[in-house]
Design an enzyme around this catalytic site. Structure first.
Site, short mmCIF file in Angstrom:
data_model
loop_
_atom_site.label_atom_id
_atom_site.label_comp_id
_atom_site.label_asym_id
_atom_site.label_seq_id
_atom_site.Cartn_x
_atom_site.Cartn_y
_atom_site.Cartn_z
N ASP A 7 0.83 -1.21 0.00
CA ASP A 7 0.00 0.00 0.00
C ASP A 7 0.86 1.26 0.00
O ASP A 7 1.97 1.26 0.54
CB ASP A 7 -0.89 -0.02 1.26
CG ASP A 7 -2.03 0.97 1.17
OD1 ASP A 7 -2.30 1.49 0.07
OD2 ASP A 7 -2.65 1.23 2.20
N HIS A 24 2.49 3.28 -9.19
CA HIS A 24 2.32 1.82 -9.29
C HIS A 24 3.54 1.18 -9.95
O HIS A 24 3.95 0.07 -9.58
CB HIS A 24 1.05 1.49 -10.09
CG HIS A 24 -0.22 1.83 -9.36
ND1 HIS A 24 -0.42 1.53 -8.03
CD2 HIS A 24 -1.37 2.45 -9.77
CE1 HIS A 24 -1.63 1.95 -7.64
NE2 HIS A 24 -2.21 2.51 -8.68
N LEU A 118 11.61 -19.92 -4.38
CA LEU A 118 10.59 -19.14 -3.67
C LEU A 118 9.29 -19.25 -4.44
O LEU A 118 9.28 -19.20 -5.67
CB LEU A 118 11.03 -17.67 -3.54
CG LEU A 118 10.06 -16.76 -2.78
CD1 LEU A 118 10.82 -15.73 -1.94
CD2 LEU A 118 9.09 -16.04 -3.70
C1 FPP Z 1 -2.09 0.27 -3.25
O1 FPP Z 1 -1.58 1.60 -3.29
C2 FPP Z 1 -1.55 -0.47 -4.37
C3 FPP Z 1 -2.30 -1.01 -5.37
C4 FPP Z 1 -3.77 -0.92 -5.44
C5 FPP Z 1 -1.65 -1.70 -6.48
C6 FPP Z 1 -0.45 -2.54 -6.11
C7 FPP Z 1 0.34 -2.78 -7.30
C8 FPP Z 1 1.68 -2.85 -7.32
C9 FPP Z 1 2.52 -2.77 -6.12
C10 FPP Z 1 2.36 -3.00 -8.63
C11 FPP Z 1 2.78 -4.40 -8.92
C12 FPP Z 1 1.64 -5.18 -9.25
C13 FPP Z 1 1.38 -5.86 -10.38
C14 FPP Z 1 0.50 -5.28 -11.40
C15 FPP Z 1 1.81 -7.24 -10.56
P1 FPP Z 1 -2.60 2.80 -3.37
O2 FPP Z 1 -2.71 3.20 -4.81
O3 FPP Z 1 -3.88 2.42 -2.70
O4 FPP Z 1 -1.83 3.88 -2.56
P2 FPP Z 1 -2.48 5.08 -1.73
O5 FPP Z 1 -3.25 4.44 -0.59
O6 FPP Z 1 -1.31 5.85 -1.25
O7 FPP Z 1 -3.33 5.85 -2.70
#
Ligand code: FPP
Length: 226
Positions: A7, A24, A118
């Protein structure tokens, strides 16, 4: 087994004057770094939350960007990790994902099936409640009589019965929530929260979380020895 809620990509992007998509993308780089760090720390199974059943409600442009990022991650990052022995699998509903990407997911799972340094599970279109509902539906479809419905019968109908119990859940970015992740599998997990935003997460954060876990006394509901 370790699970991670990745997150904070949006807040990281905002703090750096970048787009959410760039946040992302930095998150995907952090994922690769973390898998490599997990190998070094001897972690055998890692489950990461990449896209929840609720994330479909985000702006359509962000959802589209995450789908492109999933596709590129399957094409570029995960084959590199496979060279280091990483077996990749996906956890969640698949039917709402573009069929071409579903095919990429299947191919990657097949190609990495024999690797065992892994085991990486990427939760995508995953929801803990949806997983339990889907398992309940399977119990009915299998005609299991009510008196035979027990924890084992349900657990063997989860998306990945071989996952078993999660030992440690790490959540990045300072939020203190489970957010519908692995509700069944987390029953006795130790929880570690870090303020680090996911794109900044590194080997030191992972090591600190594992050390915090190692210092905990797990009781599984029993009374502690005195
Ligand atoms: C939450 O941060 C993150 C997500 C909803 C997406 C997680 C994706 C990745 C870490 C990229 C790698 C993944 C893939 C496609 C394989 P947020 O956007 O909710 O952050 P915020 O709470 O600060 O807005």
């Amino acid at each position: 087994m370790v699970a991670i809620v990745m997150d904070g990509n949006g807040r990281w992007a905002e703090a750096h004057g970048k787009s959410v998509d760039e946040g992302h993308r930095a998150g995907a780089r952090a994922l690769r770094r973390t898998v490599e760090a997990a190998i070094d720390l001897g972690i055998e199974t890692l489950v990461v939350y990449a896209f929840s059943t609720e994330n479909w409600t985000r702006p359509s442009g962000e959802v589209a960007d995450l789908m492109v990022l999933l596709s590129e991650t399957i094409d570029e990052e995960l084959p590199d990790l496979a060279k280091q022995g990483v077996r990749s699998r996906f956890l969640g509903r698949r039917d709402r994902i573009d069929p071409a990407i579903q095919e990429q997911m299947r191919a990657l799972e097949d190609e990495t099936a024999s690797l065992d340094t892994l085991s990486l599970w990427i939760a995508f279109d995953y929801g803990g409640r949806a997983e339990i509902v889907d398992a309940a539906r399977r119990l009915v479809e299998d005609g299991v009589p009510a008196e035979d419905v027990d924890e084992a019968a349900l657990a063997e109908r989860l998306y990945a019965p071989e996952l078993g119990e999660i030992d440690l859940l790490i959540r990045a970015s300072g939020e203190l929530r489970i957010s519908n992740f692995l509700l069944w599998e987390l029953a006795y997990a130790e929880l570690v929260f870090t303020d680090t935003l996911w794109p900044d997460f590194d080997v030191d954060d992972l090591r600190a979380a594992v050390e915090a876990y190692a210092a905990r006394q797990r009781r599984f509901g029993a009374r502690a020895a005195r």
